[in-house]
Scaffold this motif. Structure first.
Motif, PDB file in Angstrom:
ATOM      1  N   GLY A  74      39.288  35.865  29.168  1.00 17.83           N
ATOM      2  CA  GLY A  74      39.304  37.211  29.741  1.00 17.83           C
ATOM      3  C   GLY A  74      40.682  37.689  30.155  1.00 17.83           C
ATOM      4  O   GLY A  74      40.832  38.815  30.599  1.00 17.83           O
ATOM      5  N   ALA A  75      41.700  36.821  30.009  1.00 17.79           N
ATOM      6  CA  ALA A  75      43.069  37.300  30.270  1.00 17.79           C
ATOM      7  C   ALA A  75      43.534  38.201  29.141  1.00 17.79           C
ATOM      8  O   ALA A  75      44.336  39.096  29.336  1.00 17.79           O
ATOM      9  CB  ALA A  75      44.027  36.127  30.435  1.00 17.79           C
ATOM     10  N   ARG A  76      43.003  37.970  27.949  1.00 17.73           N
ATOM     11  CA  ARG A  76      43.340  38.755  26.749  1.00 17.73           C
ATOM     12  C   ARG A  76      44.830  38.685  26.453  1.00 17.73           C
ATOM     13  O   ARG A  76      45.536  39.705  26.448  1.00 17.73           O
ATOM     14  CB  ARG A  76      42.883  40.213  26.866  1.00 17.73           C
ATOM     15  N   VAL A  77      45.289  37.466  26.205  1.00 11.79           N
ATOM     16  CA  VAL A  77      46.670  37.273  25.783  1.00 11.79           C
ATOM     17  C   VAL A  77      46.669  36.448  24.505  1.00 11.79           C
ATOM     18  O   VAL A  77      46.224  35.294  24.513  1.00 11.79           O
ATOM     19  CB  VAL A  77      47.521  36.561  26.856  1.00 11.79           C
ATOM     20  N   GLY A  78      47.116  37.047  23.447  1.00 15.83           N
ATOM     21  CA  GLY A  78      47.313  36.334  22.192  1.00 15.83           C
ATOM     22  C   GLY A  78      48.698  36.644  21.684  1.00 15.83           C
ATOM     23  O   GLY A  78      49.444  37.405  22.305  1.00 15.83           O
ATOM     24  N   TRP A  79      49.078  36.005  20.581  1.00 14.61           N
ATOM     25  CA  TRP A  79      50.367  36.360  19.999  1.00 14.61           C
ATOM     26  C   TRP A  79      50.296  36.250  18.476  1.00 14.61           C
ATOM     27  O   TRP A  79      49.635  35.395  17.918  1.00 14.61           O
ATOM     28  CB  TRP A  79      51.538  35.561  20.564  1.00 14.61           C
ATOM     29  N   LEU A  80      50.977  37.212  17.876  1.00 11.65           N
ATOM     30  CA  LEU A  80      51.064  37.284  16.426  1.00 11.65           C
ATOM     31  C   LEU A  80      52.484  36.916  16.033  1.00 11.65           C
ATOM     32  O   LEU A  80      53.435  37.523  16.525  1.00 11.65           O
ATOM     33  CB  LEU A  80      50.745  38.713  15.965  1.00 11.65           C
ATOM     34  N   LEU A  81      52.613  35.899  15.182  1.00 18.54           N
ATOM     35  CA  LEU A  81      53.931  35.544  14.640  1.00 18.54           C
ATOM     36  C   LEU A  81      54.049  36.174  13.260  1.00 18.54           C
ATOM     37  O   LEU A  81      53.156  36.009  12.425  1.00 18.54           O
ATOM     38  CB  LEU A  81      54.048  34.017  14.497  1.00 18.54           C
ATOM     39  N   THR A  82      55.149  36.851  13.037  1.00 17.21           N
ATOM     40  CA  THR A  82      55.317  37.561  11.769  1.00 17.21           C
ATOM     41  C   THR A  82      56.495  36.970  10.993  1.00 17.21           C
ATOM     42  O   THR A  82      57.352  36.304  11.576  1.00 17.21           O
ATOM     43  CB  THR A  82      55.603  39.058  11.998  1.00 17.21           C
ATOM     44  N   PRO A  83      56.551  37.255   9.706  1.00 13.57           N
ATOM     45  CA  PRO A  83      57.801  37.008   8.976  1.00 13.57           C
ATOM     46  C   PRO A  83      58.912  37.849   9.593  1.00 13.57           C
ATOM     47  O   PRO A  83      58.652  38.716  10.430  1.00 13.57           O
ATOM     48  CB  PRO A  83      57.468  37.476   7.551  1.00 13.57           C
ATOM     49  N   SER A  84      60.140  37.621   9.180  1.00 10.43           N
ATOM     50  CA  SER A  84      61.243  38.378   9.771  1.00 10.43           C
ATOM     51  C   SER A  84      61.307  39.786   9.178  1.00 10.43           C
ATOM     52  O   SER A  84      60.783  40.037   8.095  1.00 10.43           O
ATOM     53  CB  SER A  84      62.563  37.655   9.551  1.00 10.43           C
ATOM     54  N   GLY A  85      61.899  40.679   9.950  1.00  9.60           N
ATOM     55  CA  GLY A  85      62.126  42.038   9.446  1.00  9.60           C
ATOM     56  C   GLY A  85      61.032  43.034   9.770  1.00  9.60           C
ATOM     57  O   GLY A  85      61.100  44.187   9.362  1.00  9.60           O
ATOM     58  N   PHE A  86      60.024  42.599  10.514  1.00 13.06           N
ATOM     59  CA  PHE A  86      58.899  43.489  10.784  1.00 13.06           C
ATOM     60  C   PHE A  86      58.975  44.184  12.144  1.00 13.06           C
ATOM     61  O   PHE A  86      58.063  44.919  12.504  1.00 13.06           O
ATOM     62  CB  PHE A  86      57.581  42.713  10.702  1.00 13.06           C
ATOM     63  N   ALA A  87      60.004  43.901  12.921  1.00  8.44           N
ATOM     64  CA  ALA A  87      60.018  44.381  14.305  1.00  8.44           C
ATOM     65  C   ALA A  87      59.848  45.897  14.435  1.00  8.44           C
ATOM     66  O   ALA A  87      59.025  46.343  15.241  1.00  8.44           O
ATOM     67  CB  ALA A  87      61.279  43.903  15.023  1.00  8.44           C
ATOM     68  N   PRO A  88      60.568  46.727  13.671  1.00  7.09           N
ATOM     69  CA  PRO A  88      60.396  48.176  13.874  1.00  7.09           C
ATOM     70  C   PRO A  88      58.962  48.633  13.607  1.00  7.09           C
ATOM     71  O   PRO A  88      58.404  49.446  14.343  1.00  7.09           O
ATOM     72  CB  PRO A  88      61.364  48.792  12.852  1.00  7.09           C
ATOM     73  N   LEU A  89      58.378  48.064  12.572  1.00  8.13           N
ATOM     74  CA  LEU A  89      57.009  48.440  12.217  1.00  8.13           C
ATOM     75  C   LEU A  89      56.004  47.991  13.282  1.00  8.13           C
ATOM     76  O   LEU A  89      55.125  48.753  13.695  1.00  8.13           O
ATOM     77  CB  LEU A  89      56.686  47.772  10.881  1.00  8.13           C
ATOM     78  N   LEU A  90      56.155  46.756  13.738  1.00 10.61           N
ATOM     79  CA  LEU A  90      55.236  46.242  14.763  1.00 10.61           C
ATOM     80  C   LEU A  90      55.380  47.031  16.052  1.00 10.61           C
ATOM     81  O   LEU A  90      54.391  47.293  16.733  1.00 10.61           O
ATOM     82  CB  LEU A  90      55.527  44.756  15.027  1.00 10.61           C
ATOM     83  N   ARG A  91      56.603  47.418  16.371  1.00 13.61           N
ATOM     84  CA  ARG A  91      56.833  48.168  17.613  1.00 13.61           C
ATOM     85  C   ARG A  91      56.067  49.495  17.563  1.00 13.61           C
ATOM     86  O   ARG A  91      55.343  49.847  18.490  1.00 13.61           O
ATOM     87  CB  ARG A  91      58.336  48.393  17.785  1.00 13.61           C
ATOM     88  N   SER A  92      56.192  50.195  16.449  1.00  9.55           N
ATOM     89  CA  SER A  92      55.474  51.469  16.311  1.00  9.55           C
ATOM     90  C   SER A  92      53.964  51.255  16.332  1.00  9.55           C
ATOM     91  O   SER A  92      53.235  52.003  16.977  1.00  9.55           O
ATOM     92  CB  SER A  92      55.852  52.155  14.996  1.00  9.55           C
ATOM     93  N   ALA A  93      53.511  50.237  15.631  1.00  4.26           N
ATOM     94  CA  ALA A  93      52.063  50.021  15.546  1.00  4.26           C
ATOM     95  C   ALA A  93      51.495  49.643  16.909  1.00  4.26           C
ATOM     96  O   ALA A  93      50.444  50.158  17.321  1.00  4.26           O
ATOM     97  CB  ALA A  93      51.756  48.938  14.523  1.00  4.26           C
TER      98      ALA A  93
END
Lengths: 545, 545
Positions: A242-261
């Motif tokens: 119920g804390a609702r904390v997960g993490w997604l590890l991505t390949p490199s270069g995705f930061a701008p897209l992930l930030r917007s999403a």
């Protein structure tokens, strides 16, 4: 009213939730349906969450999470998973669930296809529907030890296939894929140019086979072949669903897209929970060790109880689930059976069909529970059918003959000389031995198999020191309760007791159900004993004892 | 590498985030860019969140939220918004952001169109892109008091239009739509069979015009015309942006769909945060009252400072934003200007263009800040151009003549007798008065207007006690710095000082920019003074003083 988005028509309801909600309306239910740890969370972690609230630490955080948490995750995946990453590739999500939704949303266009495990976590399929994409189930079969068959996977790939989802340790199976399997899946993704989403939320709970992270495999995360997204979570590891904390590890270069999403979907997750999970990741891991020991003990006791009762299960190598075959009782509709089991026996379990077509006939126990509850839940399973195997009696020749013909005609085109042979029970019982499987309770004939008399041979297939069997048949109405397996195991036992060193048999090339059974028991093809070219093809199998 | 989903190409970066991140890299920045309350949260609320953590109250909750919270929301929207709903229509979300994403996802198929306010909250557009839908901006124009023009809206509807998003109180404008406007928008949605998503997260902060909830309007939520989804949030109301608790109110009958969608997207939100918001909703509302008083005072002081400096703004009626016209300095690229303002003046504000094309030339101040910071931020705005208005000098006749012709020819087809009249500055200065607007710093001529001499009339349009003006012109190169408005206000002041009770004028029917200006200043059409049918049509306006 205007119409809804068309994809909403097809979002499947959760067969687990149906049981869960029914269970909540009943008293005295043994609840083994939801995948939720039963152990307490680490006190220092809880304290950190508590202190953040008291300090009014309730402002927005960066979309990807607070820097301390992203850095703690980088260190944790290096230590536990052998993954080298950096904070800009770590995105803190509302549980692994939202990480999965996020990754699938970025990788799938409407109409694209995603390969999902069957049986598999229901959310994979639900998210595909939400995204107007198509979930294509890839079977995990008991006879293949619940490991994907790469050749079968390959046949599922089309020009719209874009992603394969891999889940090890597996919910609902408790299976763990070893390194060669994970490497094979990654190679498969490379060959077909697919993205991989690896759901590894049970990473810290394995019992024998070590967990291998897809992103740790050579090249997976090092830029030259950067196709792996991984979802992790504090939910199972730290008993903080119920804390609702997960993490997604991505390949490199995705930061701008992930930030917007992330900005558009959720902005960020709860701030105090992020503070708490920093402590969970960087503090003592004793609670994780304790939880793993607890689940392992529960699973060991539960599997012993199932063995004791003669009920089939998948030996769990990870997570905290137990995958149990109740096809002997569920008769082709395990969802309905699970509902009845709950109403009549007050035990809530997840019907296997909720996880895909391949789950029909199975149920999932959650073993993250009090051991007494788990054992009581198993005790309340219906009695598996007892099968007695004995020599056919003369007054049964006619019935066995009819049954043998019905069994073969059910699956195959048979006729002429072969059909005559199938019916010739009296002759076989005279020159050899016809063994029948009989339901101990009802006396019903369930199936039969033909063996040579001791010291003799059935055909030229069987050689010195070998035992051949023939004409193994199961009544079409008695399928799915393990009769074929029991008859085959009886053959193996008999061969051992007669001093044979190998069991052999021959079959038609189209008898694939039988082939799967033999292969799952360890039989291997013996092409040198099969018919030569030009004659009707056969399949020969042997098992060295 | 495989390709990404095609919609990811078009997810626009946030122009606010750019400023925010640049600000974080600098020292001594006055941060007025992020929409985050600066007041403390209610202590009882914080205590409830803290206690939930200490009690290890960290299990999964139902997908829609804990029952206590859903019930508290039902009571709160009844009390504050006049919305009658029930807990099954309340879905607790990860802030209003996720509620918005959820609603848009359910209502929009790929390729569908959604009407979004321009200027409007960036997330509306970002979510449309993520969902492969098309955001169609509907303009909120200063000359229309930032209220949508229903006729213009109607022209934007196509057969793919499915949703209109309404946001009042508005981010970034601080505008509040009154009841007739909200009713008009609902009627519009009915007429075109659209869903409405009403973003009402600033519901509790209004200063004059009362907030009207779309779902409270007759029929909106009562089954017969159940087309309104509303997003609310604890973030702004209770100064809990990082708690991530919002709620989506749906029409009836959506529960199974929402349950599946929430299960797949996020499962549920943080449990302690839900406990905290129960207390926020049901406990003392003093912190909300205090916050509203604080924002109101800040806005009052800030608008006084802007008036003092002669800088144009939208008088804020709600939320905690101040929408300020800096077109006199930004010269067509306010994003670039905001970056320079941050680097040179160390004040971080949101460029209006981040909220849509109509925001060009404007900036958003967040007034949820220390008052001193806010006033200092305003003090550091560049000096607006000073315009002196005086009678034309004879050596300027030729220049004013050229400028007047250029101004009219820039927008309209003119010729013949009318063109001659436009050029006839000397004649007008002789028989009447030609007033010119001049840049005090450079001496540049910016525009001009013609008035009668005191006690005389220009044409038969002006009657006893009225002042008529004619030939108001602004140099095409000086547009956008308020010269037209200043000249018109000069006319009004002059009329008052001469004892006139009404100002009147006549214009061509195609001079729509001028008409908007006059209407925004309170002029009303006077059809009875316009040319009769058969003669060239005109538009007459009058303003009672």
């Amino acid at each position: 009213m205007p119409r809804l988005a068309s994809h909403t028509d097809s979002v499947p309801p959760s067969g687990i939730r149906r049981i869960f909600e029914l269970a909540q309306s009943l008293d005295d239910v043994i609840a083994l349906v939801i995948g939720e740890p039963d152990v307490p969370a680490d006190p220092a972690t809880l304290d950190a969450g508590s202190r953040a609230w008291l300090a009014d630490d309730t402002d927005y955080t960066p979309n990807g999470g607070i820097p301390e948490l992203r850095e703690a995750i980088v260190r944790a995946v290096a230590e536990h998973n052998g993954i080298l990453t950096d904070p800009e590739r770590v995105w803190v999500t509302n549980g692994a669930t939202q990480g999965l939704h996020l990754a699938m949303g970025l990788l799938l266009d409407p109409g694209d296809e995603v390969l999902v495990p069957d049986p598999g976590y229901t959310t994979f399929t639900m998210n595909a529907h939400l995204l107007s994409a198509t979930a294509v189930p890839y079977p995990l079969r008991p006879e293949n030890a619940f490991v994907p068959d790469l050749a079968e996977l390959g046949r599922l790939v089309t020009d719209r296939t874009r992603v394969i989802i891999v889940n090890s340790p597996s919910n609902p199976l408790g299976a763990v894929f070893d390194r060669p399997t994970m490497q094979g899946l990654l190679d498969f993704a490379r060959e077909h140019d697919l993205w991989v989403i690896s759901d590894e939320v049970y990473e810290r709970f394995t019992y024998g086979t070590a967990h291998v992270s897809m992103a740790s495999l050579a090249g997976a995360g090092t830029g030259d072949d950067d196709r792996v997204f991984t979802v992790f979570s504090a939910s199972k590891t730290y008993a903080l669903t119920g804390a609702r904390v997960g993490w997604l590890l991505t390949p490199s270069g995705f930061a701008p897209l992930l930030r917007s999403a992330q900005e558009a979907m959720i902005s960020c997750i709860n701030t105090p929970a992020q503070r708490a999970v920093v402590v969970a990741l960087t503090g003592s891991q004793q609670s994780v060790t304790d939880a793993a020991a607890h689940y392992r003990e529960n699973l060991a006791e539960a599997t012993a109880a199932l063995r004791e009762r003669g009920i089939r299960y998948l030996d769990p190598a990870g997570a905290f689930y137990l995958w149990v075959d109740v096809s002997y009782a569920s008769r082709g509709d395990v969802a309905e059976w699970a509902e009845r089991f709950l109403l009549e026996q007050r035990v809530a379990v997840a019907p296997g069909s909720a996880f895909g077509r391949m789950g029909e006939g199975w149920i999932r126990f959650c073993a993250a529970a009090a051991l007494d509850d788990l054992l009581e839940g198993i005790r309340r399973l219906p009695e598996p059918p007892r099968t007695e195997i004995r020599l056919v009696r003369p007054d049964e020749y006619e019935a066995v003959s009819r049954q043998r013909f019905a069994a073969y005609a059910h699956d195959y085109e048979i006729g002429g000389e072969y059909a005559e042979n199938v019916r010739a029970v009296e002759m076989h019982a005279t020159v050899a031995e016809v063994w029948v499987a009989v339901d101990s309770a009802t006396g019903d004939l369930l199936g039969s198999v033909t063996l040579p008399r001791p010291g003799e041979a059935l055909t030229e297939l069987g050689r010195e020191g070998e035992l051949e069997f023939r004409l193994l048949a199961v009544d079409p109405g008695a399928r799915g309760r393990g009769v074929g397996r029991q008859l085959t195991e009886f053959v193996l036992d008999t061969a051992r007791s007669r001093g044979a060193t190998r069991v052999v048999m021959n079959s038609g090339t189209d008898m694939v159900v039988a082939h799967r059974l033999y292969e799952s028991l360890g039989f291997a093809r013996m092409p040198e004993r099969e018919n030569p070219p030009g004659v009707e093809p056969t399949r020969a199998y042997g098992l060295d004892l």
